[in-house]
Write an enzyme that holds these catalytic residues in place. Structure first.
Site, PDB file in Angstrom:
ATOM      1  N   THR A 171       3.889  11.851   0.184  1.00 19.34           N
ATOM      2  CA  THR A 171       4.112  10.449  -0.200  1.00 19.34           C
ATOM      3  C   THR A 171       2.808   9.934  -0.808  1.00 19.34           C
ATOM      4  OG1 THR A 171       3.353   9.657   1.919  1.00 19.34           O
ATOM      5  CG2 THR A 171       5.701  10.086   1.729  1.00 19.34           C
ATOM      6  N   LYS A 176       7.023 -14.176   4.116  1.00 17.24           N
ATOM      7  CA  LYS A 176       7.623 -14.886   5.250  1.00 17.24           C
ATOM      8  C   LYS A 176       7.166 -16.334   5.219  1.00 17.24           C
ATOM      9  CE  LYS A 176       7.870 -10.627   7.797  1.00 17.24           C
ATOM     10  NZ  LYS A 176       6.910  -9.782   7.071  1.00 17.24           N
ATOM     11  N   TRP A 205      12.685 -15.417   4.981  1.00 15.63           N
ATOM     12  CA  TRP A 205      12.154 -14.426   4.059  1.00 15.63           C
ATOM     13  C   TRP A 205      12.406 -14.822   2.610  1.00 15.63           C
ATOM     14  CZ3 TRP A 205      13.739  -8.924   6.205  1.00 15.63           C
ATOM     15  CH2 TRP A 205      13.086  -8.721   7.431  1.00 15.63           C
ATOM     16  N   GLU A 236      11.100  10.611   0.836  1.00 12.72           N
ATOM     17  CA  GLU A 236      11.698  11.131   2.072  1.00 12.72           C
ATOM     18  C   GLU A 236      13.185  11.450   1.915  1.00 12.72           C
ATOM     19  OE1 GLU A 236       9.625   8.647   1.772  1.00 12.72           O
ATOM     20  OE2 GLU A 236       8.229   8.507   3.449  1.00 12.72           O
TER      21      GLU A 236
END
Ligand code: ADP
Length: 549
Positions: free
Chosen positions: A193, A446, A451, A338
């Site tokens: 990654t 936030k 959100w 992944e």
């Protein structure tokens, strides 16, 4: 996982799913299909799947001669090209593990992952000779360095020990080689990654997961690769196996076109036209370069019909330009390292075909429908599953045979939660199963306990005619915790003010989502896979005082 055995087992051939079978199939059944590569040497190279198979077998013999055995790691540092494709099949096909390294990583990270992977061979393109010279002294496990170039391009002198020329290596071995059979769950490729926080972690794909991903991603509801296509993967083979195209394209028998190192708009356009490319795949930043070049020069495509865009969100502005002005169908896709990487792809259902175009676009702009092989769900902070209503948003979880179960060397412990992999994305899923990413959970803003999704705010900004790129980040706020700051890169020669941009949001979003301020930048920091590095931006604007604070 041990599973119960039925007293009556099926009686079909138990042939392991190995990637060598893909190239063998392509060479046998689509032997004349072409692989065209723009080489680092500057010219265009052409050969067929049959030739590729022959040279891959020579390379497999050469690796055997170097003492490379089942499970050993062989690394590449290379662009998209025919030699890299040969390495894909020779390394994995012979039972060793292909470790593709992203050359855009920091040299220290490159040395770290080479050592972490315990690579024994490093094959690399001429472009990366200086990078390899810089790290070689730190990579003690590497026994052989192979420069993937013609003999006359080999350096007269180098600090790299045991450097051999790829072409010499191939020439000194025969193609008399039979691909070995082994357990399909054996490791096939290793990809780290990007490691935005901490060291990169390795995703270790198996032969089985890679072959299943190649089948699944080639399906008509996903990338829909056919033998009539001419496919140019812009997505790099050095990261997440170019979204599996080095497998799904040979499996489909399509002509393959590799762009090498020339990824600017002009070079790509010329190659698309010269080779009559029909299908491609890339991240939004690459399309931005190509689109700008074409619009500036009033160019059209003569063959290019379909592209997959993923890696970061495709904005409505980009989708509209490609579809309406350049005649290219856009398939918005989502996935991650992944996940090998494909998770979802956006294509319409039959019932959507009756809808007006703007309604269809809203569906196509979502990240899409799960591809068979991937299941997904959204959950709240307590892990409770949320409804598929298109408005409830939560943490996106996935599972399937090409989704990671553990990082290489168990780095970071068990990543799964009750058998599901938490993607780190926040998303909605609608009643028809279309998933839409609102944000990375670490990028979400936030504000007052609620959100704010930054992708929406950025998509609106880039639909302004003077805006080239936009990124929205949360800035600490005494009353609301965080409030949005919009960072804008203007198109060359275009003007737009803070006030005009803020007014542009009128009626498009809830009032409390409106960014508190706008700043203008010359460029946005991009990571190794062409994504805006919001952690860097947040660092850069850490001390920024919002006018509302
Ligand atoms: P990296 O290259 O940074 O290591 P990945 O390539 O694995 O990471 O990136 C995966 C992440 O990229 C996803 O979790 C998601 O946040 C983002 N991503 C991928 N495709 C899309 C998309 N179509 N829209 C929005 N975000 C996307």
């Amino acid at each position: 996982m041990s599973l119960p055995q039925s007293p009556l087992m099926g009686q079909m051939m138990n042939q392991p799913l190995l990637v060598s079978g893909i190239l063998e199939f392509a060479a046998r059944h689509f032997g004349d299909s072409l692989i065209v590569s723009r080489r680092v040497e500057g010219d265009i190279h052409r050969y067929t799947y049959r030739d590729c198979h022959q040279r891959a077998r020579r390379l497999a013999n050469a690796l055997h001669g170097m003492g490379i055995a089942l499970g050993d790691r062989v690394a590449t540092l290379a662009w998209n090209g025919y030699r890299h494709l040969e390495a894909y099949y020779a390394v994995s096909g012979s039972g060793a593990v292909l470790h593709t390294i992203n050359p855009r990583l920091h040299p220290e990270q490159i040395a770290y992952i080479i050592n972490h992977a315990e690579d024994q061979v490093l094959m690399f393109d001429l472009t990366f000779l200086p990078a390899v010279e810089a790290v070689a002294a730190h990579c003690r496990q590497i026994k052989h360095y192979v420069l993937m170039c013609d003999r006359d391009r080999m350096p007269a002198e180098t600090r790299i020990p045991n450097l051999v020329c790829y072409e010499d290596l191939i020439a000194s071995h025969t193609d008399d080689y039979t691909w070995p059979l082994f357990d399909e769950n054996s490791a096939c490729t290793l990809c780290y990654t990007s490691g935005t926080t901490g060291n990169p972690k390795g995703a270790l794909y198996s032969h089985r997961s890679t072959v299943l991903h190649a089948y699944g991603s080639a399906l008509p509801n996903a990338l829909n690769v056919t033998s009539r296509d001419v496919v140019l993967p812009v997505v790099p083979m050095f990261h997440v196996n170019a979204w599996g195209l080095p497998y799904s394209v040979p499996l489909s028998g399509a002509k393959m076109v590799f762009p090498g190192a020339a990824l600017d708009g002009k070079s790509l356009y010329e190659l698309f036209e010269a080779e009559q490319v029909t299908f491609s795949a890339g991240v939004p930043t690459v399309w931005l370069g190509l689109i700008n070049f074409m619009l500036q020069n009033k160019l059209k495509f003569s063959s290019f019909r379909r592209t997959v865009i993923g890696g970061s969100a495709c904005s409505p502005a980009m989708m509209n330009t490609l579809m309406d002005e350049l005649g290219v169908e856009v398939i918005h896709a989502w996935g991650m390292t992944e996940m090998s990487p494909l998770g979802t792809a956006g294509v319409l259902l039959g019932k959507h075909l009756e809808l007006p175009q703007d309604e269809q676009r809203k569906i196509l702009l979502k990240q899409g429908h799960a591809v068979y092989g991937v299941d997904m769900k959204i959950v709240d902070d307590d892990g409770k599953e949320l409804p598929w209503d298109g408005s409830s948003y939560g943490h996106l979880m996935v599972k399937g045979p090409w989704v990671i179960a553990a990082y290489y060397k168990d780095e970071g412990g068990d990543p799964l939660q009750h058998g599901w992999f938490p993607t780190g994305d926040v998303a909605t899923i609608d009643a028809d199963g279309y998933m839409q990413i609102t944000d990375r959970s670490k990028d979400v803003i936030k504000s007052g306990g609620e959100w704010i999704g930054t992708i929406d705010l950025e998509n609106i900004a880039v639909s302004h005619p003077a805006v080239m790129q936009a990124a929205c980040i949360g800035i600490a706020h005494p009353k609301w915790d965080e409030r949005p700051l919009l960072v804008i890169v203007r198109k060359p020669g275009m003007e737009v003010s803070r006030e005009e941009l803020l007014a542009f949001y009128d009626g498009k979003i809830a009032k409390w989502w409106l960014p508190d301020d706008v700043v203008f930048a010359d460029a946005l920091p991009l990571g190794g896979t062409g994504k805006v590095q919001k952690n860097k931006l947040r660092e850069q604007y850490k001390e920024y005082k919002l006018p509302t604070a």
